[in-house]
Motif scaffolding. Structure first.
Motif, short mmCIF file in Angstrom:
data_model
loop_
_atom_site.label_atom_id
_atom_site.label_comp_id
_atom_site.label_asym_id
_atom_site.label_seq_id
_atom_site.Cartn_x
_atom_site.Cartn_y
_atom_site.Cartn_z
N UNK A 1 -2.18 3.89 -6.20
CA UNK A 1 -2.96 3.84 -4.97
C UNK A 1 -4.44 3.92 -5.31
N UNK A 2 -5.28 3.64 -4.29
CA UNK A 2 -6.72 3.69 -4.56
C UNK A 2 -7.15 5.09 -5.02
N UNK A 3 -6.62 6.09 -4.39
CA UNK A 3 -7.04 7.47 -4.74
C UNK A 3 -6.66 7.80 -6.17
N UNK A 4 -5.45 7.46 -6.57
CA UNK A 4 -5.04 7.74 -7.95
C UNK A 4 -5.86 6.92 -8.93
N UNK A 5 -6.11 5.64 -8.57
CA UNK A 5 -6.91 4.79 -9.45
C UNK A 5 -8.33 5.34 -9.59
N UNK B 1 0.84 -1.22 0.00
CA UNK B 1 0.00 0.00 0.00
C UNK B 1 0.87 1.26 0.00
N UNK B 2 0.39 2.22 -0.70
CA UNK B 2 1.08 3.52 -0.73
C UNK B 2 0.21 4.53 0.01
N UNK B 3 0.80 5.10 1.04
CA UNK B 3 0.05 6.03 1.88
C UNK B 3 0.46 7.46 1.53
N UNK B 4 -0.56 8.25 1.20
CA UNK B 4 -0.31 9.66 0.86
C UNK B 4 -1.25 10.53 1.67
N UNK B 5 -0.69 11.40 2.42
CA UNK B 5 -1.49 12.34 3.20
C UNK B 5 -1.94 13.51 2.31
N UNK C 1 -10.62 -1.66 -12.93
CA UNK C 1 -9.84 -1.26 -11.77
C UNK C 1 -8.45 -1.87 -11.82
N UNK C 2 -8.38 -3.18 -12.24
CA UNK C 2 -7.09 -3.84 -12.31
C UNK C 2 -6.20 -3.21 -13.38
N UNK C 3 -6.79 -2.90 -14.53
CA UNK C 3 -6.01 -2.28 -15.60
C UNK C 3 -5.48 -0.91 -15.17
N UNK C 4 -6.35 -0.13 -14.56
CA UNK C 4 -5.91 1.21 -14.17
C UNK C 4 -4.87 1.12 -13.06
N UNK C 5 -5.06 0.16 -12.15
CA UNK C 5 -4.14 0.05 -11.02
C UNK C 5 -2.74 -0.35 -11.47
N UNK C 6 -2.66 -1.23 -12.45
CA UNK C 6 -1.36 -1.71 -12.90
C UNK C 6 -0.87 -0.97 -14.14
N UNK C 7 -1.51 0.19 -14.45
CA UNK C 7 -1.04 0.97 -15.60
C UNK C 7 0.28 1.66 -15.31
N UNK C 8 0.73 1.58 -14.10
CA UNK C 8 2.00 2.22 -13.76
C UNK C 8 2.68 1.36 -12.70
#
Length: 294
Positions: free
Chosen positions: A257-261, A213-217, A245-252
């Motif tokens: 992270x969930x927020x970016x996805x 998980x990537x945590x971003x405040x 969701x899987x495609x967008x999540x692994x596009x990079x």
């Protein structure tokens, strides 16, 4: 006021006539019989008195005659000349006679002042009206001054209240800005710290095994609006949603992270509720890496 101007003129005229008659009798009595000197003195006084009476009659009618005035002044000057000549030829008391020689001219001057007052005098009713007008003007001026002072006081009070309120708002804003600055500084320090990521990862690893998980405040700054077409986007099934969701999540790499996805998901024009989107994210995140869609 009429008596105050006419009585001095009458008194000085009478004194001047008596002095003129006495001087003529004493001065000419040595050169001619005293009855003749008396007639000369009475003639001077009589002419003066007659012209004065005529002037007063014309003044009462609102008229004026320069000729009569000139004759009256001539008699006054003659009387003055007689007194001056007698004073200069007198063996004794020359200064005293010279001191009273001006009385005839002074009497004529007093009658002139009285005539000027009569031409400018007003009736009691007119004077009352003038006093009323002046009093009304003073009252209006006093009311206007009081109104201006009251308006100035009101405006000063209003400006003082507005200034005080503005100062209070500025102080509150300053305190709030200082508090927000401290809070965001703390958040930024936590976001940039290396230990923060490891601590949060150690907490989430038992919950989401195999997922880093990537945590971003939150970042303090302007945000870009996300354009969506939710009304026109078709409803997605759970499988289709998981695939997207899987495609967008692994596009990079590393995975988003969930927020970016979620941001990219909605920017692309897809429609899904937050509950469904988060559920799809959990399902995709729980899949083994070998089952992830490339």
């Amino acid at each position: 006021m009429n008596a105050k101007t006419v009585l001095p003129a009458v008194a000085m005229t009478a004194v001047s006539m008596v002095l003129t008659l006495a001087v003529v009798v004493m001065w000419l009595g040595t050169a001619m019989p005293w009855p003749v000197a008396l007639v000369v003195g009475l003639g001077i006084d009589g002419g003066w008195l007659a012209t004065l009476a005529y002037e007063r009659r014309l003044a009462a009618q609102g008229d004026h005659s320069h000729g009569v005035t000139a004759v009256g002044w001539s008699f006054g000057l003659i009387a003055t000349g007689v007194l001056v000549a007698h004073a200069l030829t007198a063996e004794e008391s020359t200064g005293a006679w010279l001191a009273v020689a001006w009385l005839p001219v002074a009497a004529k001057a007093l009658w002139l002042v009285h005539g000027l007052w009569e031409r400018t005098a007003l009736t009691p009713s007119a004077l009352g009206a003038i006093r009323g007008i002046l009093q009304e003007a003073r009252d209006e001026a006093a009311v206007a001054r009081a109104r201006l002072r009251a308006d100035a006081t009101t405006e000063e009070t209003r400006l003082t209240a507005v200034t005080a309120a503005g100062a209070r708002v500025a102080r509150v804003q300053a305190r709030t800005a200082a508090t927000l600055a401290g809070a965001w500084s703390t958040l930024e320090s936590a976001r940039q710290g290396e230990d923060t990521g490891r601590a949060l990862t150690s907490v989430t690893t038992p919950v989401t095994p195999g997922v880093t998980a990537r945590w971003e405040l939150p970042v303090w700054g302007p945000s870009d609006p996300v354009t969506t077409a939710l009304d026109s986007a078709p409803a997605l099934t759970d499988d289709a949603l998981d695939t997207l969701v899987d495609q967008i999540r692994h596009s990079r790499t590393p995975p988003l992270s969930y927020r970016e996805m979620a941001t990219r998901f909605r920017t692309a024009g897809h429609s899904a509720s937050e509950v469904r989107l988060r559920a799809a994210w959990k399902r995709v995140a729980e899949r083994p890496a070998t089952e992830a869609t490339p």
